[in-house]
Design a protein around this motif. Structure first.
Motif, PDB file in Angstrom:
ATOM      1  N   ALA A   1      -3.490  -4.574  12.298  1.00 44.74           N
ATOM      2  CA  ALA A   1      -2.503  -5.396  12.703  1.00 44.74           C
ATOM      3  C   ALA A   1      -1.668  -6.473  11.977  1.00 44.74           C
ATOM      4  CB  ALA A   1      -2.964  -5.973  14.104  1.00 44.74           C
ATOM      5  N   LEU A   2      -2.467  -6.851  11.033  1.00 44.16           N
ATOM      6  CA  LEU A   2      -1.945  -7.753  10.097  1.00 44.16           C
ATOM      7  C   LEU A   2      -1.331  -6.915   9.071  1.00 44.16           C
ATOM      8  CD1 LEU A   2      -5.180  -9.980   9.302  1.00 44.16           C
ATOM      9  CD2 LEU A   2      -3.052 -10.673  10.511  1.00 44.16           C
ATOM     10  N   VAL A   3      -1.618  -5.883   8.478  1.00 42.01           N
ATOM     11  CA  VAL A   3      -0.382  -5.110   7.636  1.00 42.01           C
ATOM     12  C   VAL A   3       0.791  -4.810   8.495  1.00 42.01           C
ATOM     13  CG1 VAL A   3      -0.342  -2.812   6.450  1.00 42.01           C
ATOM     14  CG2 VAL A   3      -2.760  -4.181   6.360  1.00 42.01           C
TER      15      VAL A   3
ATOM     16  N   LEU B   1      -4.363  -0.939   0.206  1.00 40.86           N
ATOM     17  CA  LEU B   1      -3.814  -0.766  -1.150  1.00 40.86           C
ATOM     18  C   LEU B   1      -2.626   0.194  -1.670  1.00 40.86           C
ATOM     19  CD1 LEU B   1      -7.305  -1.207  -2.647  1.00 40.86           C
ATOM     20  CD2 LEU B   1      -5.617  -2.668  -3.187  1.00 40.86           C
ATOM     21  N   ASP B   2      -2.816   1.461  -0.522  1.00 40.96           N
ATOM     22  CA  ASP B   2      -1.706   2.292  -0.463  1.00 40.96           C
ATOM     23  C   ASP B   2      -0.498   1.444  -0.188  1.00 40.96           C
ATOM     24  OD1 ASP B   2      -3.294   4.539  -1.622  1.00 40.96           O
ATOM     25  OD2 ASP B   2      -3.338   5.196   0.543  1.00 40.96           O
ATOM     26  N   THR B   3      -0.603   0.728   0.721  1.00 47.06           N
ATOM     27  CA  THR B   3       0.472  -0.109   1.326  1.00 47.06           C
ATOM     28  C   THR B   3       1.182  -1.042   0.138  1.00 47.06           C
ATOM     29  OG1 THR B   3       0.054   0.341   3.577  1.00 47.06           O
ATOM     30  CG2 THR B   3       1.656  -1.308   3.131  1.00 47.06           C
ATOM     31  N   LYS B   4       0.107  -1.532  -0.191  1.00 50.59           N
ATOM     32  CA  LYS B   4       0.291  -2.557  -1.465  1.00 50.59           C
ATOM     33  C   LYS B   4       1.088  -1.762  -2.699  1.00 50.59           C
ATOM     34  CE  LYS B   4      -1.577  -6.515  -3.726  1.00 50.59           C
ATOM     35  NZ  LYS B   4      -3.025  -7.086  -4.076  1.00 50.59           N
TER      36      LYS B   4
ATOM     37  N   GLY C   1       8.411  -3.291  -4.645  1.00 49.45           N
ATOM     38  CA  GLY C   1       9.774  -4.053  -4.140  1.00 49.45           C
ATOM     39  C   GLY C   1      10.232  -3.614  -2.688  1.00 49.45           C
ATOM     40  N   TRP C   2       9.156  -2.896  -2.047  1.00 49.50           N
ATOM     41  CA  TRP C   2       9.733  -2.297  -0.789  1.00 49.50           C
ATOM     42  C   TRP C   2       9.815  -3.592   0.205  1.00 49.50           C
ATOM     43  CZ3 TRP C   2       9.608   2.961   0.698  1.00 49.50           C
ATOM     44  CH2 TRP C   2       9.310   3.979  -0.485  1.00 49.50           C
TER      45      TRP C   2
ATOM     46  N   GLU D   1      -0.098   0.652 -10.222  1.00 53.06           N
ATOM     47  CA  GLU D   1      -0.720   1.588 -10.755  1.00 53.06           C
ATOM     48  C   GLU D   1      -2.402   1.086 -10.586  1.00 53.06           C
ATOM     49  OE1 GLU D   1       0.459   1.796 -14.801  1.00 53.06           O
ATOM     50  OE2 GLU D   1       1.715   3.434 -14.220  1.00 53.06           O
ATOM     51  N   ASP D   2      -2.435  -0.255 -10.729  1.00 53.57           N
ATOM     52  CA  ASP D   2      -3.914  -0.731 -10.349  1.00 53.57           C
ATOM     53  C   ASP D   2      -4.226  -0.680  -8.746  1.00 53.57           C
ATOM     54  OD1 ASP D   2      -4.101  -1.613 -12.854  1.00 53.57           O
ATOM     55  OD2 ASP D   2      -3.424  -3.750 -12.787  1.00 53.57           O
ATOM     56  N   CYS D   3      -3.227  -0.686  -8.119  1.00 52.85           N
ATOM     57  CA  CYS D   3      -3.541  -0.477  -6.468  1.00 52.85           C
ATOM     58  C   CYS D   3      -3.714   0.881  -6.328  1.00 52.85           C
ATOM     59  CB  CYS D   3      -2.312  -0.960  -5.794  1.00 52.85           C
ATOM     60  SG  CYS D   3      -1.842  -2.438  -5.708  1.00 52.85           S
TER      61      CYS D   3
END
Length: 550
Positions: free
Chosen positions: A138-140, A173-176, A182-183, A214-216
């Motif tokens: 929900a937060l995401v 992390l996929d979202t991040k 820059g999304w 890349e780190d994400c």
């Protein structure tokens, strides 16, 4: 295929369309002998059918339904929530449905309720990983990535053996990854990927942004690996891991676009059909035997590399290895078995995915059409099944019977009535030589959705073919104005591109009929520069020039 590079020519051409449309013509009318020919060349927009297998279909296999069905389910959920307004899970589901229906204000209100109640649930169950992961979702969805990340990392420290928290952190992390590039919003990769790719055409990501992304990705890989270690046979764990592996293609495309690097289409097909992707879905299918969307997606991954460069006369199934061919046929066998599922909605899902593979992989158009027909008979609310049925009817071996296409398009409207589906019917009538029915349908479509660009364009084009006096031409021109506004404002190249092309060709005819051949010629040149302009469109432009006496 996604557009991966900036398209300044497209933007310039659209601006020129605007300037051309709103400048008053100072020339006389076209010679009478050329006018009938010019009018006959007016075009309807090209309508693209979308027959694809997507990860989203696997995540929510029961949510491929029509607008009417979406509204019905929203009303049903709202009624349930009046009985129990503290159910955060249902509020979260309602927010998803409202987003699907593009009811943004209501969506935010539902999401706020979901967040409030899921927060209470998570605080009351600190050792319940699933409750923490739902609250984080929900937060995401609300764009609060940092809060969600802190929550999940703290939960993992508290209950490190709960796979749902690891998978939740991996998904975050996929979202991040996308946010790092820059999304504009947290959920963008699930709602408007094509639109967001356009952002990268004007702003190149920095080295620091690329490194963070890349780190994400690297940490997300580790999170999903840990989730599978903790729950190696859990159906949902294997599904979410497979989804993550599949999104490697999306991440690759976004990264290349952000770096302004060209991406070879063949590279995309190789990524879709990578060994890692095929293996992840094969494992997921073993423990999800009735998730027919997952089975269909597995078959798609196995044949993906054979779908590229279909120019040698062979079928995609014939261009893949023996092992992949065996796996594809096994997926199709499982879907055939699933089509006998006693649950009609599950059986429809199996028929639909079987139809997709028959149409794309084995090129059995007649068999694909039969599968899609069975799917809509069992569950007429399934949008993709109708899309497949139209696609297979149009693509029937030999020359398709125009009346068959008309019948399918008419039938579809009984279950999913909107301007896009009506535009397909208008084109079907037009192709079948049923001009009066096409015009009548265009008028009723305009009455149904008077602000829709397709409604204006279809009616304007058909009226143009009959416009025999300046007043009628003026009416056609009025219909083109809102179309131009839409073309300039839209970020959706798949939808806006064909509309821009048809609008440009029809405007050129209008200018020629008004006697302004210079403006008509310029409009034709600009239209042919658009990325969406196909060879048939360029050929029509030449016909228009010839009718103008050029």
């Amino acid at each position: 295929m996604h557009e991966l590079s900036p398209c300044t020519q497209t933007v310039k051409a659209r601006v020129l369309l605007v300037s051309l449309l709103f400048v008053r013509s100072a020339y006389g009318a076209a010679p009478e002998q050329g006018a009938p020919k010019l009018r006959s060349l007016a075009v309807l927009p090209t309508m693209h059918l979308h027959l694809v297998t997507q990860v989203s279909c696997v995540e929510h296999p029961d949510e491929d339904w029509s607008k009417a069905e979406t509204s019905r389910r929203i009303s049903s959920l709202q009624a349930e929530l009046k009985q129990d307004p503290t159910d955060g899970v249902q509020w979260l589901r309602l927010s998803d449905y409202l987003l699907k229906a593009d009811r943004r204000a209501e969506y935010q209100a539902a999401l706020d309720e979901a967040t409030k109640h899921l927060r209470r649930r998570a605080e009351g169950r600190p050792q319940d990983g699933a409750a923490q992961a739902l609250f984080a979702t929900a937060l995401v969805n609300d764009g609060k990535l940092s809060d969600a990340e802190r929550l999940l990392r703290a939960t993992i420290k508290s209950i490190p053996k709960d796979w749902t928290c690891w998978a939740g952190l991996g998904d975050l992390l996929d979202t991040k990854f996308f946010a790092s590039l820059g999304w504009s919003m947290a959920r963008v990769k699930r709602t408007s990927f094509d639109k967001e790719l356009k952002v990268f055409g004007s702003k190149k990501a920095t080295a620091a942004q690329i490194k963070e992304a890349e780190d994400c990705q690297d940490e997300a890989d580790l999170c999903f690996s840990q989730a599978i270690k903790l729950a190696p046979r859990h159906p949902q764990a294997l599904l979410v891991r497979a989804n993550h592996v599949s999104e490697a293609t999306t991440r690759m495309m976004a990264k290349n676009a952000a770096m302004h690097q060209p991406l070879d289409k063949e590279e995309v097909f190789r990524s879709w059909g990578s060994s890692a992707n095929c293996s992840a879905w094969a494992e997921a299918v073993k423990v999800n035997p009735t998730n027919y969307a997952a089975i269909g997606y597995w078959g798609w991954t196995e044949v993906a590399q054979g779908l590229f460069r279909q120019t040698d006369g062979t079928k995609p199934i014939e261009r893949i290895s023996e092992t992949r061919r065996t796996n594809l046929l096994e997926a199709m066998r499982l879907l055939e078995t699933g089509s006998r599922d006693p649950n009609p909605k599950l059986a429809a899902e199996a028929f639909e995915n079987l139809g997709v593979l028959r149409f794309l992989a084995t090129l059995e158009t007649t068999a694909a059409k039969a599968a899609f027909r069975q799917a809509v008979a069992l569950d007429p609310t399934r949008c993709r099944s109708w899309e497949g049925l139209v696609c297979a009817t149009v693509g029937t071996e030999g020359n398709p019977n125009p009346q068959d296409v008309v019948s399918v398009c008419e039938e579809r409207l009984r279950y999913d009535d909107n301007a896009r589906n009506r535009a397909f019917l208008i084109r079907a009538y037009d192709r079948a030589g049923m001009a009066d029915k096409a015009l009548a349908q265009a008028r009723s479509t305009f009455a149904l959705e008077p602000t829709n660009a397709l409604s204006h364009l279809c009616l304007g084009a058909l009226l143009l073919r009959r416009a025999e006096d300046p007043k009628a031409i003026g009416e056609c021109k009025e219909h083109m104005k809102p179309v131009v506004v839409f073309v300039v404002q839209t970020d959706d190249e798949d939808e806006g591109g064909p509309i821009a092309v048809a609008c440009g060709l029809d405007l050129a005819i209008i200018f020629a009929l008004e006697g302004d051949t210079d403006k008509a010629e310029k409009t034709l040149r600009d239209t042919c520069k658009l990325d969406a302009a196909e060879e048939k469109d360029k050929a029509r432009a030449k016909e228009i020039e010839a009718a103008m006496g050029k």
